[in-house]
Design a protein around this motif. Sequence first.
Motif, mmCIF file in Angstrom:
data_model
loop_
_atom_site.group_PDB
_atom_site.id
_atom_site.type_symbol
_atom_site.label_atom_id
_atom_site.label_comp_id
_atom_site.label_asym_id
_atom_site.label_seq_id
_atom_site.Cartn_x
_atom_site.Cartn_y
_atom_site.Cartn_z
ATOM 1 N N GLY A 9 0.813 -1.206 0.000
ATOM 2 C CA GLY A 9 0.000 0.000 0.000
ATOM 3 C C GLY A 9 0.845 1.254 0.000
ATOM 4 O O GLY A 9 2.000 1.258 0.392
ATOM 5 N N VAL A 10 0.245 2.322 -0.426
ATOM 6 C CA VAL A 10 0.902 3.623 -0.478
ATOM 7 C C VAL A 10 1.104 4.134 0.946
ATOM 8 O O VAL A 10 0.236 3.956 1.807
ATOM 9 N N LEU A 24 -9.529 4.363 4.223
ATOM 10 C CA LEU A 24 -10.107 3.886 5.485
ATOM 11 C C LEU A 24 -11.493 3.292 5.257
ATOM 12 O O LEU A 24 -11.809 2.219 5.773
ATOM 13 N N SER A 25 -12.305 3.969 4.476
ATOM 14 C CA SER A 25 -13.652 3.456 4.187
ATOM 15 C C SER A 25 -13.597 2.101 3.501
ATOM 16 O O SER A 25 -14.374 1.199 3.826
ATOM 17 N N SER A 26 -12.678 1.945 2.579
ATOM 18 C CA SER A 26 -12.521 0.678 1.870
ATOM 19 C C SER A 26 -12.134 -0.443 2.834
ATOM 20 O O SER A 26 -12.684 -1.545 2.779
ATOM 21 N N LEU A 27 -11.213 -0.146 3.740
ATOM 22 C CA LEU A 27 -10.810 -1.154 4.723
ATOM 23 C C LEU A 27 -11.963 -1.549 5.627
ATOM 24 O O LEU A 27 -12.158 -2.732 5.919
ATOM 25 N N TYR A 28 -12.724 -0.563 6.071
ATOM 26 C CA TYR A 28 -13.836 -0.863 6.973
ATOM 27 C C TYR A 28 -14.908 -1.692 6.270
ATOM 28 O O TYR A 28 -15.501 -2.588 6.888
ATOM 29 N N ARG A 29 -15.138 -1.429 5.003
ATOM 30 C CA ARG A 29 -16.121 -2.232 4.247
ATOM 31 C C ARG A 29 -15.654 -3.684 4.121
ATOM 32 O O ARG A 29 -16.462 -4.605 4.135
ATOM 33 N N ALA A 30 -14.357 -3.891 3.998
ATOM 34 C CA ALA A 30 -13.806 -5.237 3.791
ATOM 35 C C ALA A 30 -13.540 -5.983 5.096
ATOM 36 O O ALA A 30 -13.242 -7.173 5.079
ATOM 37 N N ARG A 31 -13.652 -5.306 6.216
ATOM 38 C CA ARG A 31 -13.214 -5.874 7.497
ATOM 39 C C ARG A 31 -13.866 -7.217 7.836
ATOM 40 O O ARG A 31 -13.190 -8.183 8.144
ATOM 41 N N MET A 32 -15.177 -7.291 7.831
ATOM 42 C CA MET A 32 -15.849 -8.528 8.260
ATOM 43 C C MET A 32 -15.534 -9.686 7.323
ATOM 44 O O MET A 32 -15.275 -10.802 7.771
ATOM 45 N N SER A 33 -15.530 -9.414 6.048
ATOM 46 C CA SER A 33 -15.212 -10.465 5.090
ATOM 47 C C SER A 33 -13.787 -10.981 5.291
ATOM 48 O O SER A 33 -13.547 -12.189 5.270
ATOM 49 N N ASN A 45 -2.266 -8.552 6.862
ATOM 50 C CA ASN A 45 -2.116 -7.351 6.049
ATOM 51 C C ASN A 45 -3.209 -6.341 6.371
ATOM 52 O O ASN A 45 -2.956 -5.140 6.460
ATOM 53 N N HIS A 46 -4.425 -6.825 6.560
ATOM 54 C CA HIS A 46 -5.548 -5.949 6.888
ATOM 55 C C HIS A 46 -5.294 -5.232 8.214
ATOM 56 O O HIS A 46 -5.471 -4.005 8.314
ATOM 57 N N PHE A 47 -4.868 -5.964 9.241
ATOM 58 C CA PHE A 47 -4.580 -5.357 10.542
ATOM 59 C C PHE A 47 -3.463 -4.318 10.427
ATOM 60 O O PHE A 47 -3.547 -3.224 10.978
ATOM 61 N N ARG A 48 -2.405 -4.652 9.693
ATOM 62 C CA ARG A 48 -1.268 -3.750 9.534
ATOM 63 C C ARG A 48 -1.693 -2.474 8.822
ATOM 64 O O ARG A 48 -1.397 -1.367 9.266
ATOM 65 N N THR A 50 -4.725 -1.211 8.421
ATOM 66 C CA THR A 50 -5.667 -0.449 9.231
ATOM 67 C C THR A 50 -4.914 0.381 10.270
ATOM 68 O O THR A 50 -5.203 1.568 10.453
ATOM 69 N N ALA A 51 -3.945 -0.221 10.940
ATOM 70 C CA ALA A 51 -3.155 0.505 11.940
ATOM 71 C C ALA A 51 -2.402 1.666 11.300
ATOM 72 O O ALA A 51 -2.359 2.774 11.865
ATOM 73 N N GLU A 52 -1.821 1.447 10.135
ATOM 74 C CA GLU A 52 -1.094 2.526 9.452
ATOM 75 C C GLU A 52 -2.014 3.695 9.120
ATOM 76 O O GLU A 52 -1.681 4.857 9.384
ATOM 77 N N LEU A 53 -3.156 3.401 8.532
ATOM 78 C CA LEU A 53 -4.079 4.452 8.111
ATOM 79 C C LEU A 53 -4.717 5.158 9.302
ATOM 80 O O LEU A 53 -4.854 6.387 9.306
ATOM 81 N N GLU A 54 -5.100 4.418 10.331
ATOM 82 C CA GLU A 54 -5.694 5.045 11.506
ATOM 83 C C GLU A 54 -4.669 5.883 12.263
ATOM 84 O O GLU A 54 -5.002 6.952 12.785
ATOM 85 N N THR A 55 -3.430 5.432 12.311
ATOM 86 C CA THR A 55 -2.370 6.218 12.941
ATOM 87 C C THR A 55 -2.170 7.532 12.201
ATOM 88 O O THR A 55 -2.021 8.597 12.820
ATOM 89 N N GLU A 56 -2.177 7.485 10.877
ATOM 90 C CA GLU A 56 -2.048 8.703 10.088
ATOM 91 C C GLU A 56 -3.229 9.637 10.341
ATOM 92 O O GLU A 56 -3.053 10.850 10.486
ATOM 93 N N TYR A 57 -4.436 9.088 10.408
ATOM 94 C CA TYR A 57 -5.612 9.910 10.698
ATOM 95 C C TYR A 57 -5.440 10.607 12.050
ATOM 96 O O TYR A 57 -5.684 11.818 12.175
ATOM 97 N N MET A 58 -5.037 9.867 13.077
ATOM 98 C CA MET A 58 -4.877 10.450 14.412
ATOM 99 C C MET A 58 -3.749 11.478 14.447
ATOM 100 O O MET A 58 -3.824 12.449 15.199
ATOM 101 N N THR A 59 -2.732 11.296 13.626
ATOM 102 C CA THR A 59 -1.657 12.277 13.530
ATOM 103 C C THR A 59 -2.185 13.588 12.960
ATOM 104 O O THR A 59 -1.846 14.671 13.441
ATOM 105 N N ARG A 60 -3.016 13.485 11.956
ATOM 106 C CA ARG A 60 -3.586 14.681 11.317
ATOM 107 C C ARG A 60 -4.676 15.339 12.151
ATOM 108 O O ARG A 60 -4.869 16.551 12.087
ATOM 109 N N TYR A 61 -5.425 14.553 12.885
ATOM 110 C CA TYR A 61 -6.591 15.062 13.620
ATOM 111 C C TYR A 61 -6.543 14.658 15.097
ATOM 112 O O TYR A 61 -7.447 13.981 15.595
#
Length: 75
Positions: A9-10, A24-33, A45-48, A50-61
């Motif tokens: 991933g980028v 983030l939205s794409s990951l959340y849609r795919a989570r249960m599957s 890979n999904h857990f990794r 998700t952590a990367e993207l959520e960490t970036e979100y929390m850094t920005r906000y």
Amino acid sequence: MTDAETEIGVDPATLDDEDLFRELSSLYRARMSTLRHGPDAALDNHFRRTAELETEYMTRYPGREVDPSRLTQDF
């Protein structure tokens, strides 16, 4: 996109806000599957990712708005 970007991933820090939210939205849609039916490597890979993207979100906000009605207890 390079082979490495396709595989892992980028870098979230290089995404603009719109792309970060889309990822983030794409990951959340795919989570249960992924959780229920994905092989271990996909789940890892999904857990990794998700952590990367959520960490970036929390850094920005870091001061994001929290809806008081969603609080169930005082922390």
